[in-house]
Write an enzyme that holds these catalytic residues in place. Structure first.
Site, mmCIF file in Angstrom:
data_model
loop_
_atom_site.group_PDB
_atom_site.id
_atom_site.type_symbol
_atom_site.label_atom_id
_atom_site.label_comp_id
_atom_site.label_asym_id
_atom_site.label_seq_id
_atom_site.Cartn_x
_atom_site.Cartn_y
_atom_site.Cartn_z
ATOM 1 N N PRO A 11 33.270 46.824 31.281
ATOM 2 C CA PRO A 11 32.742 48.059 31.568
ATOM 3 C C PRO A 11 32.525 49.060 32.442
ATOM 4 C CG PRO A 11 31.899 46.017 32.043
ATOM 5 C CD PRO A 11 33.037 45.913 31.490
ATOM 6 N N ASN A 12 32.321 50.382 32.773
ATOM 7 C CA ASN A 12 32.437 50.669 34.075
ATOM 8 C C ASN A 12 34.358 51.808 34.031
ATOM 9 O OD1 ASN A 12 29.568 51.087 34.221
ATOM 10 N ND2 ASN A 12 30.171 49.363 35.705
ATOM 11 N N ARG A 19 34.561 57.552 40.050
ATOM 12 C CA ARG A 19 33.696 55.607 40.054
ATOM 13 C C ARG A 19 35.058 55.492 41.563
ATOM 14 N NH1 ARG A 19 34.862 50.326 37.048
ATOM 15 N NH2 ARG A 19 33.037 49.136 38.902
ATOM 16 N N TYR A 24 39.190 52.685 43.760
ATOM 17 C CA TYR A 24 39.641 52.489 42.508
ATOM 18 C C TYR A 24 41.160 54.104 41.965
ATOM 19 C CZ TYR A 24 36.775 49.259 41.338
ATOM 20 O OH TYR A 24 36.426 47.594 40.844
ATOM 21 N N ASN A 82 41.611 44.527 31.152
ATOM 22 C CA ASN A 82 40.884 44.689 32.074
ATOM 23 C C ASN A 82 39.034 44.504 31.978
ATOM 24 O OD1 ASN A 82 39.688 44.982 34.585
ATOM 25 N ND2 ASN A 82 40.440 47.238 34.998
ATOM 26 N N ALA A 85 33.639 44.009 35.320
ATOM 27 C CA ALA A 85 32.657 42.810 35.640
ATOM 28 C C ALA A 85 32.565 41.096 34.857
ATOM 29 C CB ALA A 85 31.520 43.712 35.882
ATOM 30 N N HIS A 88 34.462 38.726 36.053
ATOM 31 C CA HIS A 88 33.158 37.256 36.502
ATOM 32 C C HIS A 88 31.879 36.801 36.198
ATOM 33 C CE1 HIS A 88 36.009 39.901 39.174
ATOM 34 N NE2 HIS A 88 34.871 40.848 39.530
ATOM 35 N N ASP A 95 35.580 32.610 26.012
ATOM 36 C CA ASP A 95 35.935 31.962 24.545
ATOM 37 C C ASP A 95 35.930 32.444 23.335
ATOM 38 O OD1 ASP A 95 33.879 29.961 25.162
ATOM 39 O OD2 ASP A 95 32.539 30.173 24.743
ATOM 40 N N GLU A 106 46.150 39.091 32.672
ATOM 41 C CA GLU A 106 44.696 39.946 32.959
ATOM 42 C C GLU A 106 45.071 40.542 33.968
ATOM 43 O OE1 GLU A 106 42.530 36.604 34.690
ATOM 44 O OE2 GLU A 106 40.557 38.087 35.426
ATOM 45 N N HIS A 108 42.984 43.760 37.162
ATOM 46 C CA HIS A 108 42.415 44.386 37.401
ATOM 47 C C HIS A 108 43.111 45.852 38.566
ATOM 48 C CE1 HIS A 108 39.810 41.261 36.961
ATOM 49 N NE2 HIS A 108 40.440 41.060 37.476
ATOM 50 N N LEU A 109 42.289 46.706 38.605
ATOM 51 C CA LEU A 109 43.539 47.960 39.634
ATOM 52 C C LEU A 109 43.159 47.504 40.868
ATOM 53 C CD1 LEU A 109 40.973 50.331 37.029
ATOM 54 C CD2 LEU A 109 43.220 50.874 37.057
ATOM 55 N N SER A 110 42.056 47.100 41.604
ATOM 56 C CA SER A 110 42.089 46.782 42.596
ATOM 57 C C SER A 110 42.367 44.873 42.799
ATOM 58 C CB SER A 110 40.651 47.145 43.228
ATOM 59 O OG SER A 110 39.367 45.718 42.489
ATOM 60 N N ARG A 115 37.937 41.424 47.581
ATOM 61 C CA ARG A 115 36.591 41.917 47.984
ATOM 62 C C ARG A 115 36.477 41.139 48.643
ATOM 63 N NH1 ARG A 115 36.549 45.642 43.186
ATOM 64 N NH2 ARG A 115 34.534 46.668 43.990
ATOM 65 N N ARG A 119 33.326 38.302 43.125
ATOM 66 C CA ARG A 119 34.994 39.416 42.304
ATOM 67 C C ARG A 119 35.699 37.617 42.328
ATOM 68 N NH1 ARG A 119 33.010 44.253 41.386
ATOM 69 N NH2 ARG A 119 31.751 45.230 43.186
HETATM 70 C C1 DQA Z 1 37.721 45.199 38.476
HETATM 71 C C2 DQA Z 1 36.962 44.972 39.468
HETATM 72 C C3 DQA Z 1 36.576 43.421 38.810
HETATM 73 O O1 DQA Z 1 35.547 43.568 39.901
HETATM 74 C C4 DQA Z 1 35.291 45.037 38.458
HETATM 75 O O2 DQA Z 1 33.757 44.739 38.322
HETATM 76 C C5 DQA Z 1 35.518 45.987 38.216
HETATM 77 C C6 DQA Z 1 36.963 46.938 37.794
HETATM 78 C C7 DQA Z 1 39.286 46.433 38.842
HETATM 79 O O3 DQA Z 1 39.984 46.658 37.334
HETATM 80 O O4 DQA Z 1 39.642 45.907 39.649
HETATM 81 O O5 DQA Z 1 34.586 47.213 36.897
HETATM 82 O O6 DQA Z 1 37.966 45.111 36.712
#
Ligand code: DQA
Length: 158
Positions: A11-12, A19, A24, A82, A85, A88, A95, A106, A108-110, A115, A119
């Protein structure tokens, strides 16, 4: 036959570029996808890129990667994920990854560990080969490199 990698975004992640750019960056998901395609070709991988804001859709894609082929065969060799959210929160995604039993990397951009505390917990990490966090869009390319190495006949197994 090139090894097939499914790159899944939660998501997002579709809003990258717009964003919270201070966290990001300005890179869009489309530009990350095109960099991944290029890098994938150079590494001899076939890369498929998807994004969904829906937990169930992500679960379905993970299931299909492992069991969606003819006679219930796998359709991908590894997953780069990725989960946004859902990383978390989602026991369902964890599963599904366990059930799929494919190598998972796995991303993550950040740097999630720099943070908020919520997270720092990931339901993906316990079932992943490894985690790449904090390198922006380049992290996806690093994940493809890790997948290519992992999928070589001499690559490390769990
Ligand atoms: C994220 C980090 C997550 O905590 C956050 O909810 C995201 C992006 C990242 O790519 O840094 O949506 O996965």
């Amino acid at each position: 036959m090139p090894k097939k990698i499914l790159v899944l975004n939660g998501p997002n992640i579709n809003l990258l570029g717009k964003r919270e750019p201070s966290i990001y960056g300005r890179e869009t998901l489309a530009s990350i996808e095109s960099a991944c395609r290029k890098r994938g070709t150079a590494l001899g991988l076939a890369v498929e890129f998807r994004q969904s804001n829906l937990e169930g859709e992500l679960v379905g894609w993970i299931q299909d990667a492992a069991y969606g082929g003819p006679k219930g065969k796998q359709t991908f060799d590894a997953i780069v994920l990725n989960a946004g959210a859902y990383t978390h929160t989602s026991i369902a995604i964890m599963d599904a990854l366990k059930a799929a039993a494919l190598p998972v990397i796995e991303v993550h951009l950040s740097n999630v560990h720099k943070r908020e505390k919520f997270r720092h917990r990931s339901y993906v990490s316990p079932v992943a080969e490894g985690v790449i966090s904090g390198f922006g869009g380049h992290g996806y390319e690093l994940a493809l490199e890790a997948a290519a190495r992992r999928l070589k006949p001499s690559g490390r197994r769990r």
